[in-house]
Scaffold this active site. Structure first.
Site: not given
Length: 473
Positions: A286, A298, A332-333, A359, A431
C-alpha cells in the site's frame, strides 16, 4: 516411545521436504521441470544482490515523505507511482480513482494537571473527532484490560476520560496485534456507551519507548463520538501507578478535520504474460501511510519488495506465460482500497490466478502458505528446494489471509498466498515517528525479494489452477 518414534518420523519427513532435490529420492528429483526451476533459482540468486527494492523504498520515503490519504504527500505519491512504473518498464499502467473521505490531524496535546503537571506523549487516532476548542479536562478511570472496560456498567464513566492500558504481546506472526488492536479500534465507542467524554489507549506497540503509535479507530452508529488518542507505553504505565494512589486529572486538546468529498487512487502496472496475458497474478503493497513517520516499513518496503520482484522477471528475455500485476493500493490505513479494487475489476476476477500483499515491513520471510492443495501439486514440487537456501518453510496449511488490500479479492473467490515475515520488531515501529528508512535491513529486504520472485515465476510460468487444485474430483 511410540510417540517419540512418530514425532521423529514426522520431523524427518518435514526436513526431507525442505532439502534440495539432489538430497531427495531420485523419483522426486526426476519430477523437476528443469527450465522452470533453473530460471526461478537464477532469479532468486540475482535478487539477493539486487538493490531495486531498497532504492524504491529510499526514494518514496525521502522524496515523497508521509502519505496520508487527502494530503499533498499522497498526491505526490500517486505521480511517483506512475513515473516509477514507466521508468521500470511496466505496461498497462492504470490510475484508478475512488471516493475516500480524508481525515487531517491538527494540533493536539495531553497533560496531567493533577496530582502534578506532566506532558503526556500522545497522538490522535485516525478518524477521531476533535475536543471542544478549550479542550476537555476530566478525571481518568484506568482499565488494565479491555475486558474490564466492557464489564463496566452504563453510566459508570459519566464525565470521565477512559484509559485502557493493556499491553500488546510480541509474537513472530504478529497475532498479538490483532488481539490488542480491538482496544484502539472499538474502544472509543465502548467508552462513550458508558458515559466517557474522551478515550486514551496505550499504544498498540511492543516498544517500551515514549513514542506513541497512531492507527485508525471507528465509531458505532448511534453512539456519541468522543475524542480518542494513543499514549506512549511509559506514560500509560505512569497513569496506572498514579491512578492506584489517588485521583488523576488530564486535560486533552485535539483538533482535526474531515473532507467527505476527497478521493484516493489504486495505481498498477503489468509485466505482461507471453502466452496467457489475460491470466493475472495480483501482488503489491500500500502506497499510503500515516502522517507521523515516513512510512518506511508500513508500507514503502512492501511497494519496493513486490515491484522489485516483478521487475526482475520483466527484465528476462522471455516473460512468463501469465501476467504479473503490481498494485500500489491507495488507502489501506484509512480503509477502502481493497473494496474499490475488487469492485473496479469485478468482471475480470475469474482471470485472477492468485493475490498477495507485502505489508509487514522488510524483515525476513520465514514461511510461505499457498491455496489449499497447491503445495502437493507436482507443478509446485520445486518450491521447497528453491526456499531451502533462503531458510523459508513451505507450510502444509493453506493460506488464510494475504493482506488487508487483498481481502476484497479473497472474499470474491480469488485464491491468495501468504508470505509470512518476522514481526518480532515490526510493532516496535509501525504507526509511529520511528517508522523510518534506517530501520530497514537491506539484506533481509533482498531475502524478501528472492522469496517473492521465486514463487511468482513458478506460478506465472505454469498452468496451475489454484481455484481447483486439491479439490475433490
Amino acid at each position: 516411545m511410540r510417540k517419540q518414534l512418530l514425532a521423529f518420523t514426522a520431523g524427518f519427513a518435514l526436513l526431507a521436504s525442505s532439502l534440495p532435490a539432489a538430497a531427495q529420492s531420485p523419483a522426486i528429483a526426476q519430477t523437476r521441470r528443469q527450465p522452470t526451476y533453473e530460471t526461478a533459482a537464477a532469479l532468486r540468486d540475482k535478487a539477493l544482490t539486487d538493490t531495486t527494492a531498497w532504492d524504491l523504498t529510499e526514494s518514496l520515503t525521502t522524496e515523497i515523505g508521509p502519505r496520508l490519504v487527502g494530503s499533498p504527500g499522497m498526491e505526490r505519491a500517486k505521480d511517483w507511482a506512475v513515473k516509477t512504473f514507466e521508468r521500470l518498464g511496466f505496461s498497462n499502467i492504470k490510475v484508478e480513482e475512488f471516493a475516500k473521505p480524508s481525515w487531517t490531524r491538527g494540533a493536539e496535546s495531553a497533560v496531567i494537571v493533577a496530582p502534578y503537571d506532566w506532558s503526556i506523549a500522545m497522538v490522535g487516532l485516525g478518524g477521531s473527532v476533535s475536543t471542544p476548542t478549550k479542550g476537555i479536562e476530566a478525571e481518568i478511570v484506568v482499565f488494565k484490560a479491555y475486558a474490564d472496560l466492557l464489564a463496566a456498567p452504563e453510566g459508570s464513566l459519566k464525565g470521565k476520560i477512559a484509559v485502557v492500558t493493556a499491553p500488546m504481546v510480541r509474537t513472530m506472526d504478529g497475532s498479538g496485534y490483532g488481539a490488542a488492536g480491538i482496544a484502539r479500534r472499538a474502544g472509543p465507542s465502548e467508552a462513550a456507551k458508558r458515559g466517557a467524554v474522551a478515550y486514551l489507549v496505550r499504544s498498540i506497540s511492543t516498544s517500551d519507548l515514549r513514542s506513541p503509535h497512531t492507527g485508525g479507530t471507528s465509531y458505532v452508529e448511534g453512539v456519541a463520538k468522543i475524542p480518542a488518542a494513543a499514549i506512549g507505553v511509559p506514560d500509560a504505565e505512569l497513569l496506572e501507578r498514579l491512578a492506584a494512589k489517588g485521583p488523576v486529572k488530564i486535560k486533552l486538546n485535539m483538533a482535526s478535520s474531515v473532507d467527505e468529498k476527497d478521493v484516493a487512487w489504486n495505481i498498477s502496472g503489468d509485466i505482461v504474460g507471453s502466452s496467457k496475458p489475460d491470466e493475472v497474478l495480483v501482488i503489491g503493497g500500500h502506497l499510503d501511510s500515516w502522517d507521523v513517520g515516513t512510512g518506511a516499513i508500513d508500507d514503502a518496503s512492501g511497494i519496493g519488495i513486490t515491484t522489485a520482484a516483478a521487475k526482475l522477471i520483466g527484465d528476462l528475455p522471455r516473460h512468463p506465460a501469465r501476467t504479473i500485476r503490481v498494485v500500489m493500493w491507495g488507502s489501506e490505513e484509512r480503509g477502502g482500497s481493497s473494496e474499490a479494487y475488487a469492485a473496479t475489476h469485478e468482471a475480470a476476477l475469474g482471470q485472477f490466478i492468485v493475490a498477495g500483499e507485502s505489508d509487514l515491513g522488510a524483515d525476513a520471510i520465514y514461511k510461505i502458505a499457498l491455496p489449499k492443495g497447491a503445495v502437493a501439486d507436482p507443478r509446485m514440487a520445486d518450491l521447497p528446494a528453491l526456499m531451502a537456501p533462503l531458510k523459508v518453510i513451505v507450510s502444509r496449511e493453506p493460506a488464510a489471509f494475504a493482506g488487508s488490500d487483498t481481502e476484497g479479492l479473497q472474499a470474491a473467490g480469488v485464491p491468495v498466498m501468504q508470505l509470512s515475515q518476522s514481526a518480532l520488531r515490526y510493532f516496535d515501529l509501525h504507526h509511529s515517528p520511528d517508522d523510518t528508512l534506517d530501520k530497514i535491513d537491506p539484506r533481509q529486504m533482498q531475502q524478501n525479494v528472492a522469496v517473492w520472485v521465486s514463487i511468482l515465476w513458478l506460478i506465472a510460468d505454469s498452468d496451475i489452477d489454484l481455484r481447483t487444485v486439491g479439490a475433490p474430483k
